[in-house]
Motif scaffolding. Structure first.
Motif, PDB file in Angstrom:
ATOM      1  N   PRO A 126       0.833  -1.204   0.000  1.00 13.18           N
ATOM      2  CA  PRO A 126       0.000   0.000   0.000  1.00 13.18           C
ATOM      3  C   PRO A 126       0.868   1.255   0.000  1.00 13.18           C
ATOM      4  CG  PRO A 126      -0.400  -1.349   1.967  1.00 13.18           C
ATOM      5  CD  PRO A 126       0.599  -2.064   1.161  1.00 13.18           C
ATOM      6  N   GLY A 127       0.485   2.226  -0.803  1.00  6.80           N
ATOM      7  CA  GLY A 127       1.212   3.502  -0.819  1.00  6.80           C
ATOM      8  C   GLY A 127       2.475   3.493  -1.644  1.00  6.80           C
ATOM      9  N   ILE A 128       2.729   2.399  -2.363  1.00  7.75           N
ATOM     10  CA  ILE A 128       3.979   2.330  -3.125  1.00  7.75           C
ATOM     11  C   ILE A 128       3.864   3.159  -4.405  1.00  7.75           C
ATOM     12  CG2 ILE A 128       3.578   0.264  -4.563  1.00  7.75           C
ATOM     13  CD1 ILE A 128       6.637   0.663  -2.403  1.00  7.75           C
ATOM     14  N   GLY A 129       2.633   3.346  -4.888  1.00  6.57           N
ATOM     15  CA  GLY A 129       2.448   4.169  -6.087  1.00  6.57           C
ATOM     16  C   GLY A 129       1.764   3.474  -7.246  1.00  6.57           C
ATOM     17  N   LYS A 130       1.011   2.422  -6.968  1.00  5.34           N
ATOM     18  CA  LYS A 130       0.339   1.696  -8.051  1.00  5.34           C
ATOM     19  C   LYS A 130      -0.684   2.571  -8.751  1.00  5.34           C
ATOM     20  CE  LYS A 130      -1.187  -1.420  -5.154  1.00  5.34           C
ATOM     21  NZ  LYS A 130      -0.573  -0.933  -3.919  1.00  5.34           N
ATOM     22  N   SER A 131      -1.519   3.253  -7.946  1.00  9.56           N
ATOM     23  CA  SER A 131      -2.550   4.090  -8.563  1.00  9.56           C
ATOM     24  C   SER A 131      -1.913   5.236  -9.337  1.00  9.56           C
ATOM     25  CB  SER A 131      -3.479   4.662  -7.495  1.00  9.56           C
ATOM     26  OG  SER A 131      -3.947   3.653  -6.655  1.00  9.56           O
ATOM     27  N   THR A 132      -0.848   5.788  -8.777  1.00  5.81           N
ATOM     28  CA  THR A 132      -0.151   6.892  -9.439  1.00  5.81           C
ATOM     29  C   THR A 132       0.428   6.433 -10.773  1.00  5.81           C
ATOM     30  OG1 THR A 132       0.443   7.660  -7.242  1.00  5.81           O
ATOM     31  CG2 THR A 132       1.595   8.669  -9.085  1.00  5.81           C
ATOM     32  N   LEU A 133       1.079   5.281 -10.773  1.00  8.20           N
ATOM     33  CA  LEU A 133       1.697   4.757 -11.994  1.00  8.20           C
ATOM     34  C   LEU A 133       0.659   4.559 -13.087  1.00  8.20           C
ATOM     35  CD1 LEU A 133       4.218   3.458 -13.391  1.00  8.20           C
ATOM     36  CD2 LEU A 133       3.393   1.268 -12.540  1.00  8.20           C
ATOM     37  N   MET A 169      -7.936  15.142  -7.686  1.00  5.74           N
ATOM     38  CA  MET A 169      -6.898  15.832  -6.930  1.00  5.74           C
ATOM     39  C   MET A 169      -5.525  15.265  -7.241  1.00  5.74           C
ATOM     40  SD  MET A 169      -8.741  16.345  -3.286  1.00  5.74           S
ATOM     41  CE  MET A 169      -7.261  16.221  -2.319  1.00  5.74           C
ATOM     42  N   ARG A 170      -5.472  13.946  -7.323  1.00  7.59           N
ATOM     43  CA  ARG A 170      -4.210  13.303  -7.667  1.00  7.59           C
ATOM     44  C   ARG A 170      -3.773  13.697  -9.079  1.00  7.59           C
ATOM     45  NH1 ARG A 170      -2.393   8.071  -5.987  1.00  7.59           N
ATOM     46  NH2 ARG A 170      -4.496   7.589  -5.317  1.00  7.59           N
ATOM     47  N   ALA A 171      -4.760  13.695  -9.994  1.00 13.26           N
ATOM     48  CA  ALA A 171      -4.450  14.045 -11.386  1.00 13.26           C
ATOM     49  C   ALA A 171      -3.916  15.467 -11.475  1.00 13.26           C
ATOM     50  CB  ALA A 171      -5.698  13.880 -12.241  1.00 13.26           C
ATOM     51  N   GLU A 172      -4.484  16.361 -10.653  1.00 13.10           N
ATOM     52  CA  GLU A 172      -4.004  17.750 -10.671  1.00 13.10           C
ATOM     53  C   GLU A 172      -2.566  17.819 -10.197  1.00 13.10           C
ATOM     54  OE1 GLU A 172      -6.829  20.012  -8.457  1.00 13.10           O
ATOM     55  OE2 GLU A 172      -8.079  20.359 -10.242  1.00 13.10           O
ATOM     56  N   ARG A 173      -2.285  17.033  -9.171  1.00 11.97           N
ATOM     57  CA  ARG A 173      -0.928  16.991  -8.651  1.00 11.97           C
ATOM     58  C   ARG A 173       0.048  16.486  -9.718  1.00 11.97           C
ATOM     59  NH1 ARG A 173       0.627  13.812  -3.100  1.00 11.97           N
ATOM     60  NH2 ARG A 173       2.820  14.321  -3.149  1.00 11.97           N
ATOM     61  N   LEU A 174      -0.450  15.575 -10.533  1.00 14.30           N
ATOM     62  CA  LEU A 174       0.405  14.995 -11.567  1.00 14.30           C
ATOM     63  C   LEU A 174       0.403  15.831 -12.841  1.00 14.30           C
ATOM     64  CD1 LEU A 174      -0.764  11.284 -11.159  1.00 14.30           C
ATOM     65  CD2 LEU A 174       1.340  12.287 -10.293  1.00 14.30           C
ATOM     66  N   GLU A 205      11.339   7.059 -10.056  1.00  9.58           N
ATOM     67  CA  GLU A 205      11.572   7.757  -8.812  1.00  9.58           C
ATOM     68  C   GLU A 205      10.298   8.509  -8.450  1.00  9.58           C
ATOM     69  OE1 GLU A 205      14.790  10.534  -8.918  1.00  9.58           O
ATOM     70  OE2 GLU A 205      14.791  10.764  -6.743  1.00  9.58           O
ATOM     71  N   MET A 206       9.864   8.379  -7.184  1.00 11.86           N
ATOM     72  CA  MET A 206       8.647   9.074  -6.752  1.00 11.86           C
ATOM     73  C   MET A 206       9.021  10.483  -6.351  1.00 11.86           C
ATOM     74  SD  MET A 206       5.398   8.953  -6.287  1.00 11.86           S
ATOM     75  CE  MET A 206       4.472   7.486  -5.886  1.00 11.86           C
ATOM     76  N   LYS A 207       8.470  11.441  -7.098  1.00 14.82           N
ATOM     77  CA  LYS A 207       8.782  12.850  -6.828  1.00 14.82           C
ATOM     78  C   LYS A 207       7.519  13.560  -6.362  1.00 14.82           C
ATOM     79  CE  LYS A 207      13.007  13.665  -8.933  1.00 14.82           C
ATOM     80  NZ  LYS A 207      13.437  13.930 -10.254  1.00 14.82           N
ATOM     81  N   GLU A 208       7.661  14.841  -6.136  1.00 12.12           N
ATOM     82  CA  GLU A 208       6.522  15.686  -5.742  1.00 12.12           C
ATOM     83  C   GLU A 208       5.357  15.559  -6.722  1.00 12.12           C
ATOM     84  OE1 GLU A 208       5.537  18.039  -3.281  1.00 12.12           O
ATOM     85  OE2 GLU A 208       6.799  16.502  -2.381  1.00 12.12           O
ATOM     86  N   ALA A 209       5.705  15.598  -8.022  1.00  9.42           N
ATOM     87  CA  ALA A 209       4.650  15.535  -9.031  1.00  9.42           C
ATOM     88  C   ALA A 209       4.654  14.180  -9.724  1.00  9.42           C
ATOM     89  CB  ALA A 209       4.824  16.663 -10.031  1.00  9.42           C
ATOM     90  N   GLY A 210       4.594  13.127  -8.951  1.00 17.24           N
ATOM     91  CA  GLY A 210       4.425  11.801  -9.525  1.00 17.24           C
ATOM     92  C   GLY A 210       5.708  11.049  -9.810  1.00 17.24           C
ATOM     93  N   LEU A 211       5.538   9.969 -10.571  1.00 12.76           N
ATOM     94  CA  LEU A 211       6.679   9.099 -10.854  1.00 12.76           C
ATOM     95  C   LEU A 211       7.446   9.600 -12.062  1.00 12.76           C
ATOM     96  CD1 LEU A 211       4.625   5.885 -10.314  1.00 12.76           C
ATOM     97  CD2 LEU A 211       6.712   6.393  -9.047  1.00 12.76           C
TER      98      LEU A 211
HETATM   99  P1  TYD Z   1      -0.516   5.626  -4.480  1.00  9.69           P
HETATM  100  O1  TYD Z   1      -0.424   5.641  -5.955  1.00  9.69           O
HETATM  101  O2  TYD Z   1      -1.771   6.088  -3.849  1.00  9.69           O
HETATM  102  O3  TYD Z   1      -0.153   4.196  -3.912  1.00  9.69           O
HETATM  103  P2  TYD Z   1      -0.962   2.821  -4.020  1.00  9.69           P
HETATM  104  O4  TYD Z   1      -2.042   2.980  -5.026  1.00  9.69           O
HETATM  105  O5  TYD Z   1       0.093   1.810  -4.417  1.00  9.69           O
HETATM  106  O6  TYD Z   1      -1.477   2.522  -2.654  1.00  9.69           O
HETATM  107  O7  TYD Z   1       0.732   6.471  -3.958  1.00  9.69           O
HETATM  108  C1  TYD Z   1       0.682   7.076  -2.749  1.00  9.69           C
HETATM  109  C2  TYD Z   1       2.018   7.559  -2.306  1.00  9.69           C
HETATM  110  O8  TYD Z   1       2.780   8.228  -3.278  1.00  9.69           O
HETATM  111  C3  TYD Z   1       1.763   8.530  -1.203  1.00  9.69           C
HETATM  112  O9  TYD Z   1       2.474   8.092  -0.066  1.00  9.69           O
HETATM  113  C4  TYD Z   1       2.263   9.851  -1.696  1.00  9.69           C
HETATM  114  C5  TYD Z   1       3.164   9.510  -2.836  1.00  9.69           C
HETATM  115  N1  TYD Z   1       3.057  10.469  -3.922  1.00  9.69           N
HETATM  116  C6  TYD Z   1       4.113  11.323  -4.187  1.00  9.69           C
HETATM  117  O10 TYD Z   1       5.134  11.323  -3.501  1.00  9.69           O
HETATM  118  N2  TYD Z   1       4.018  12.199  -5.243  1.00  9.69           N
HETATM  119  C7  TYD Z   1       2.923  12.249  -6.025  1.00  9.69           C
HETATM  120  O11 TYD Z   1       2.861  13.051  -6.967  1.00  9.69           O
HETATM  121  C8  TYD Z   1       1.824  11.371  -5.739  1.00  9.69           C
HETATM  122  C9  TYD Z   1       0.570  11.388  -6.566  1.00  9.69           C
HETATM  123  C10 TYD Z   1       1.938  10.486  -4.695  1.00  9.69           C
END
Ligand code: TYD
Ligand code: MG
Length: 453
Positions: free
Chosen positions: A97-104, A133-138, A265-271
């Protein structure tokens, strides 16, 4: 009156039994059986028809899927999938959880939808506002990317039939439930039936589908094991806690190699893609410090240079510690034994820690020599040359054995500014045409140690 039929299902692997059991005979987990109503499969597997032709066809007449691969344009993502998405394939992606699957997936889908393909992102975990909100961040504003918050399988299928997207993601499969099955969302029966129905739909309509899966405590995708057999590709999105690097790895891929990895690499604005991982993994390497060796490991077709660190220090425990991160623990125990027996190193009263910097995992025998050099360097307090790369498999007799793809590794080392490579003699004999970096072929540990210490 006939008794309602029930069945007990292991929530870890899907094993079924007519009686409750304390321990699953299949996966050996304790207390995982839950009672479920016995239902005939709502979506019989027999329905799954993979092609339109009913008769066998000569192989040369069958069109390959490669022609229609869809690329997202995110190089690291496409590489892991074997060069793009195959239409109609079903991909299961797991990770903590929180690794970035949804973001990717949101980033990949946005990139693909910009090419004009309609993508449907179904989330059972977040509301459309949260996804927005996530999309805006990205920085995503893709008009062809449709978002749906829904957990009912029937309603999802209805929407898919109506919208006819080219790409679908289900975030996550554990939240989806079918009303035709009485058990709770997330149970094995629900996961099996919902994914079965989605897979049938994908195969019939040529819809490329991603299923996001939760993982169990030990890191495997939660739910029935059969799920991994039913899908075409299984990916894991991994990362060490505290590091911002993420690695996308295929453990099964019907349409490509399973050795490829994608680095992000997970950055402020996504991967962000990391297209030259070696540079980053070596960036903070300490120079002139004992216990640090650079090795070159192949990840699929790509050579990656990483720093191996070893720390050998006096132990105050009856059984000294052997701790490893990023390399196989048993392999290190074996190499330490070889060091003691063949090179006379005294390590029986020493704690040994081995770490791969940057949170990467290397599990190739070709890193053996590097591990041993790092351990010996720390134990002797003697610095290894920082411009040298090591590779070679070490056998139990202390011999150094040849490895695959030596030329690729040597060239990559040269590209990153390394001046010397210590490698198996059998490999160096075939690389006489390479003058830079300088090659030192060795056939035994003793020979190698003469060069180093
Ligand atoms: P998320 O994609 O929600 O993870 P999953 O779907 O695997 O559970 O990612 C959440 C984490 O990523 C959260 O801890 C914050 C971090 N994050 C960033 O550092 N930068 C970003 O731009 C975004 C969207 C998330
Ligand atoms: Mg998520």
């Amino acid at each position: 009156m006939a008794k309602a039929k029930t069945v007990f299902t292991c929530q870890s692997c899907g094993h079924q039994s007519p009686k409750w059991l304390g321990k699953c005979p299949d996966c050996s987990q304790w207390n995982t059986f839950a009672e479920e109503r016995y239902e005939k499969a709502a979506h019989p597997r027999g329905e799954l028809s993979l092609g339109t032709r009913e008769e066998p066809a000569p192989i040369h007449e069958i069109r390959t899927a490669d022609e229609g691969r869809v690329r997202s344009g995110i190089g690291e993502f496409d590489r892991v999938l074997g060069g793009g998405l195959v239409p109609g394939s079903v991909i299961l992606i797991g990770g903590d959880p929180g690794i970035g699957k949804s973001t990717l997936l949101l980033q990949a889908f946005a990139a693909i939808s910009e090419k004009g393909l309609t993508c449907l992102y179904v989330s059972g975990e977040e509301s459309p506002q949260q996804i927005k909100m996530r999309a805006e961040r990205l920085g995503i504003a893709a008009p062809n990317l449709l978002v749906l918050s829904e957990t009912s399988l029937e309603r999802i299928i209805e929407q898919v039939k109506k919208i006819k997207p080219g790409l679908l993601v289900i975030d996550s499969i554990q939240t989806i439930f079918s009303s035709s099955i009485p058990s709770a969302p997330g149970s094995v029966a629900q996961v099996r039936e919902s994914s079965g129905a989605i897979i049938v739909l994908a195969k019939k309509t040529g819809l490329t589908t991603f299923l996001i899966g939760h993982v169990t405590k030990d890191g495997a995708i939660a739910g029935p094991r059969v799920l991994e057999h039913m899908v075409d590709t299984v990916l894991y999105f991994q990362g060490e806690g505290g590091h911002s690097f993420r690695i996308l790895r295929a453990v099964k891929n019907r349409f490509g190699s399973t050795n490829e990895i994608g680095v992000f690499e997970m950055k402020e604005a996504g991967l962000k893609e990391v297209s030259n991982p070696s540079e980053i993994f070596l960036m903070e390497r300490p120079l002139q410090v004992p216990g640090s060796a650079v090795v070159c490991s192949m990840e699929g077709t790509r050579p990656i240079l990483v720093e191996l660190q070893a720390l050998v220090s006096r132990s105050f425990l009856a059984v000294p510690r052997r701790t490893t991160i990023g390399v196989d623990h048993n392999r290190v125990a074996l190499l330490v034994a070889v060091l003691e027996k063949k090179m006379g190193a005294k390590l029986f009263d020493q704690d040994i820690f081995v770490n791969v910097a940057g949170g990467v995992h290397v599990d190739e025998p070709a890193v053996d020599l590097g591990i041993m050099a790092a351990i010996a360097s720390s134990s002797r307090e003697s610095v290894l040359d920082s411009k040298t790369v090591f590779f070679g498999e070490v056998g139990l007799a202390g011999e150094i054995r040849g490895i695959s793809q030596a030329e690729t590794r040597v060239r990559e080392s040269g590209k990153l500014g390394f001046e010397r490579c210590i490698l198996p003699r059998s490999n160096s004999a075939q690389l006489k045409h390479i003058s830079e970096p300088e090659l030192f072929g060795v056939s035994s540990l003793a020979e190698c140690w003469k060069l180093l210490f």
